[in-house]
Design an enzyme around this catalytic site. Sequence first.
Site, mmCIF file in Angstrom:
data_model
loop_
_atom_site.group_PDB
_atom_site.id
_atom_site.type_symbol
_atom_site.label_atom_id
_atom_site.label_comp_id
_atom_site.label_asym_id
_atom_site.label_seq_id
_atom_site.Cartn_x
_atom_site.Cartn_y
_atom_site.Cartn_z
ATOM 1 N N LEU A 9 0.903 -1.228 0.073
ATOM 2 C CA LEU A 9 0.117 0.085 -0.102
ATOM 3 C C LEU A 9 0.836 1.115 0.036
ATOM 4 O O LEU A 9 1.747 1.206 0.657
ATOM 5 C CB LEU A 9 -1.012 -0.010 1.388
ATOM 6 C CG LEU A 9 -1.848 -1.249 1.407
ATOM 7 C CD1 LEU A 9 -2.530 -1.166 2.669
ATOM 8 C CD2 LEU A 9 -2.661 -1.237 0.251
ATOM 9 N N CYS A 10 0.482 2.291 -0.757
ATOM 10 C CA CYS A 10 1.016 3.482 -0.968
ATOM 11 C C CYS A 10 0.642 4.361 0.140
ATOM 12 O O CYS A 10 -0.548 5.039 0.290
ATOM 13 C CB CYS A 10 0.995 4.065 -2.389
ATOM 14 S SG CYS A 10 1.884 5.556 -2.539
ATOM 15 N N LEU A 11 1.482 4.410 1.370
ATOM 16 C CA LEU A 11 0.914 5.448 2.237
ATOM 17 C C LEU A 11 2.102 6.113 2.904
ATOM 18 O O LEU A 11 3.342 6.175 2.529
ATOM 19 C CB LEU A 11 0.435 4.537 3.543
ATOM 20 C CG LEU A 11 -0.697 3.598 3.536
ATOM 21 C CD1 LEU A 11 -0.748 2.449 4.516
ATOM 22 C CD2 LEU A 11 -1.848 4.175 3.101
ATOM 23 N N THR A 52 -5.383 5.506 -3.324
ATOM 24 C CA THR A 52 -4.063 5.452 -3.123
ATOM 25 C C THR A 52 -3.627 4.024 -3.932
ATOM 26 O O THR A 52 -4.637 3.542 -4.042
ATOM 27 C CB THR A 52 -3.547 5.491 -1.948
ATOM 28 O OG1 THR A 52 -2.195 5.656 -1.906
ATOM 29 C CG2 THR A 52 -3.630 4.224 -0.899
ATOM 30 N N LEU A 53 -2.437 4.045 -4.274
ATOM 31 C CA LEU A 53 -2.266 2.835 -4.867
ATOM 32 C C LEU A 53 -2.364 1.615 -4.014
ATOM 33 O O LEU A 53 -1.865 1.748 -2.802
ATOM 34 C CB LEU A 53 -0.649 2.953 -5.430
ATOM 35 C CG LEU A 53 0.002 1.725 -6.072
ATOM 36 C CD1 LEU A 53 -0.829 1.830 -7.651
ATOM 37 C CD2 LEU A 53 1.440 1.785 -6.301
#
Length: 225
Positions: free
Chosen positions: A88-90, A123-124
């Site tokens: 996850l893009c965080l 998000t991604l």
Amino acid sequence: MATDLCTRRLTKELRALQKDPIKSPKITVQPNEANILEMHYVIEGSPDTAYAGGFYWGKLVFPKTYPLKPPSVMMMTPSGRFQPRRRLCLSMSDFHPETWNPMWSVSTILTGLYSFMLETAPTLGSIETTTSKKHALARQSLEFNVRDPVFCRLFPEYVELHKQRLEERQKALGIAEPIAPVTPSVDQPTVARPHAEGGDFQLVLTTAAGVVAVLFSIVVAMRFL
């Protein structure tokens, strides 16, 4: 191999979480027994949210240089918010090392992950689903998790909870023992059979029609002899 700083930091954080677990939301953390760089977690969905009653299993994979660099974050359980088994893009994940703060911890990452889970920002690695879909996935989450041997090994308390719920459900339905599903044997494929008496009657009619056709062919042939 993890650096000495990384090992000491993660060991310290684990001890702190065992002594004072995250309670809001309830989050349980367990390390991979063979690799301290892999931390598994279970987030229990809070009441009055689309994830109420859900058990969301995932993992954090830390770099050897943690806490100088952030971990990758993923969720294994279908939630309706994130794609399962995808990084996850965080802001506190390895997608954004420029925003990472070495003072952040496992606790910070997981509470931040849940806060973002409650939002709708894309998000991604995120997906969009309806609230009803999220509710359905929440109800199915524990049963989904216990199918995985890794989950069962790391979180036996949730396996026991699932077992208790099954027993309560069977008791409410008046089922004394679990009924194993019947599946066709590979060596003995299932063959469609006629339904009761109506199917037998239809079979008789079909056979009779075939006999009449044969007799008619014989009669026609004899006329030309």
